[in-house]
Design a protein around this motif. Structure first.
Motif, PDB file in Angstrom:
ATOM      1  N   SER A  58      63.875 -77.833  67.787  1.00 58.22           N
ATOM      2  CA  SER A  58      65.046 -77.638  67.849  1.00 58.22           C
ATOM      3  C   SER A  58      65.329 -76.186  66.965  1.00 58.22           C
ATOM      4  CB  SER A  58      65.919 -78.556  67.023  1.00 58.22           C
ATOM      5  OG  SER A  58      67.154 -78.360  66.826  1.00 58.22           O
ATOM      6  N   CYS A  59      66.108 -75.361  67.204  1.00 58.97           N
ATOM      7  CA  CYS A  59      66.570 -74.097  66.671  1.00 58.97           C
ATOM      8  C   CYS A  59      67.464 -74.442  65.438  1.00 58.97           C
ATOM      9  CB  CYS A  59      66.966 -73.079  67.518  1.00 58.97           C
ATOM     10  SG  CYS A  59      67.218 -71.397  66.584  1.00 58.97           S
ATOM     11  N   ALA A 105      69.816 -70.921  71.468  1.00 56.89           N
ATOM     12  CA  ALA A 105      69.278 -72.143  71.008  1.00 56.89           C
ATOM     13  C   ALA A 105      70.149 -72.652  69.668  1.00 56.89           C
ATOM     14  CB  ALA A 105      67.669 -72.073  70.920  1.00 56.89           C
ATOM     15  N   LYS A 114      73.844 -73.448  70.621  1.00 54.99           N
ATOM     16  CA  LYS A 114      73.761 -74.723  71.466  1.00 54.99           C
ATOM     17  C   LYS A 114      73.081 -75.755  70.872  1.00 54.99           C
ATOM     18  CE  LYS A 114      74.259 -72.122  76.084  1.00 54.99           C
ATOM     19  NZ  LYS A 114      73.744 -71.919  77.079  1.00 54.99           N
ATOM     20  N   ARG A 115      72.518 -75.547  69.943  1.00 53.54           N
ATOM     21  CA  ARG A 115      71.605 -76.463  68.895  1.00 53.54           C
ATOM     22  C   ARG A 115      70.695 -77.313  69.974  1.00 53.54           C
ATOM     23  NH1 ARG A 115      76.993 -78.813  66.366  1.00 53.54           N
ATOM     24  NH2 ARG A 115      77.650 -77.808  68.282  1.00 53.54           N
ATOM     25  N   THR A 116      70.051 -76.329  70.761  1.00 52.36           N
ATOM     26  CA  THR A 116      68.897 -76.762  71.659  1.00 52.36           C
ATOM     27  C   THR A 116      67.444 -76.457  71.299  1.00 52.36           C
ATOM     28  OG1 THR A 116      69.259 -74.980  73.090  1.00 52.36           O
ATOM     29  CG2 THR A 116      70.620 -76.827  73.624  1.00 52.36           C
ATOM     30  N   ARG A 117      66.600 -76.852  72.036  1.00 49.76           N
ATOM     31  CA  ARG A 117      65.173 -76.414  72.049  1.00 49.76           C
ATOM     32  C   ARG A 117      65.036 -74.942  72.313  1.00 49.76           C
ATOM     33  NH1 ARG A 117      62.472 -80.905  70.753  1.00 49.76           N
ATOM     34  NH2 ARG A 117      62.971 -82.922  71.613  1.00 49.76           N
ATOM     35  N   THR A 118      64.128 -74.408  71.402  1.00 52.61           N
ATOM     36  CA  THR A 118      63.895 -73.001  71.647  1.00 52.61           C
ATOM     37  C   THR A 118      62.574 -72.718  72.497  1.00 52.61           C
ATOM     38  OG1 THR A 118      63.426 -70.725  70.491  1.00 52.61           O
ATOM     39  CG2 THR A 118      62.608 -72.940  69.377  1.00 52.61           C
TER      40      THR A 118
END
Length: 191
Positions: free
Chosen positions: A44-45, A84, A87-91
């Motif tokens: 997660s970023c 990322a 969107k608070r997603t994986r980088t």
């Protein structure tokens, strides 16, 4: 906290010392040693980083196992995987210190709280993102229009702070060149 961040913010928007005391409470100070990884691909970023002193580089590893540098950050620069982070997603990227680095970090949640508490910083961060976006577009122009040698010479002439501080193999990676080719250009330039 950091008079550097205070000065940097005041370059773009006006804040006073009292506001900055509140602003600084949203950040964490980190002392990072050379080669330390702050963010790894597939994770997660979580943070946006402001470099006080030192150098970070963002890179990914391609299918052939080659590292490709996409961004640098030296003193007074920000670095994160913007999409990322938002969107608070994986980088897909890694962020690593290229030299011993002092930095401030802020999580997405804290940055959102910061912007609600100090709305004038919305303008500051918008300007930071516009500058970063503009730099990315200019890099694409140079990659399309310049020869490999012209790309290197343009970079070293227009960004001497980076050229002097960043290892040549990382500059080569950033510009889509091989370290050997960069050595040839440098030798040619000296003669």
């Amino acid at each position: 906290m950091s008079t550097q961040l205070f000065s940097h913010i005041n370059t773009y928007v006006s804040i006073n010392n009292e506001d900055f005391e509140g602003i600084s409470s949203f950040f964490e100070f980190q002392n990072v040693s050379k080669k330390k990884t702050l963010m790894e691909a597939g994770t997660s970023c979580a943070y946006n980083y402001f470099v006080l002193q030192g150098c970070l580089h963002m890179y990914y590893t391609n299918e052939k196992g080659m590292e490709r540098t996409v961004q640098f950050a030296i003193d007074n620069w920000w670095m994160t995987d913007c999409l990322a982070y938002l969107k608070r997603t994986r980088t897909d990227f890694n962020i690593q210190a290229s030299e011993d680095t002092k930095l401030l970090s802020i999580s997405f949640e804290k940055q959102e709280q910061l912007l609600k508490a100090f709305p004038q910083l919305e303008r500051y961060f918008r300007i930071m993102y516009q500058i970063g976006y503009g730099a990315s577009i200019m890099k694409m122009k140079y990659l399309f229009d310049f020869s490999k040698e012209e790309i290197y010479l343009h970079f070293t002439e227009h960004y001497p702070d980076f050229a002097q501080r960043v290892p040549q193999y990382l500059i080569a990676s950033f510009l889509g060149l091989t370290p050997e080719y960069v050595s040839e250009i440098r030798a040619k330039k000296r003669s």
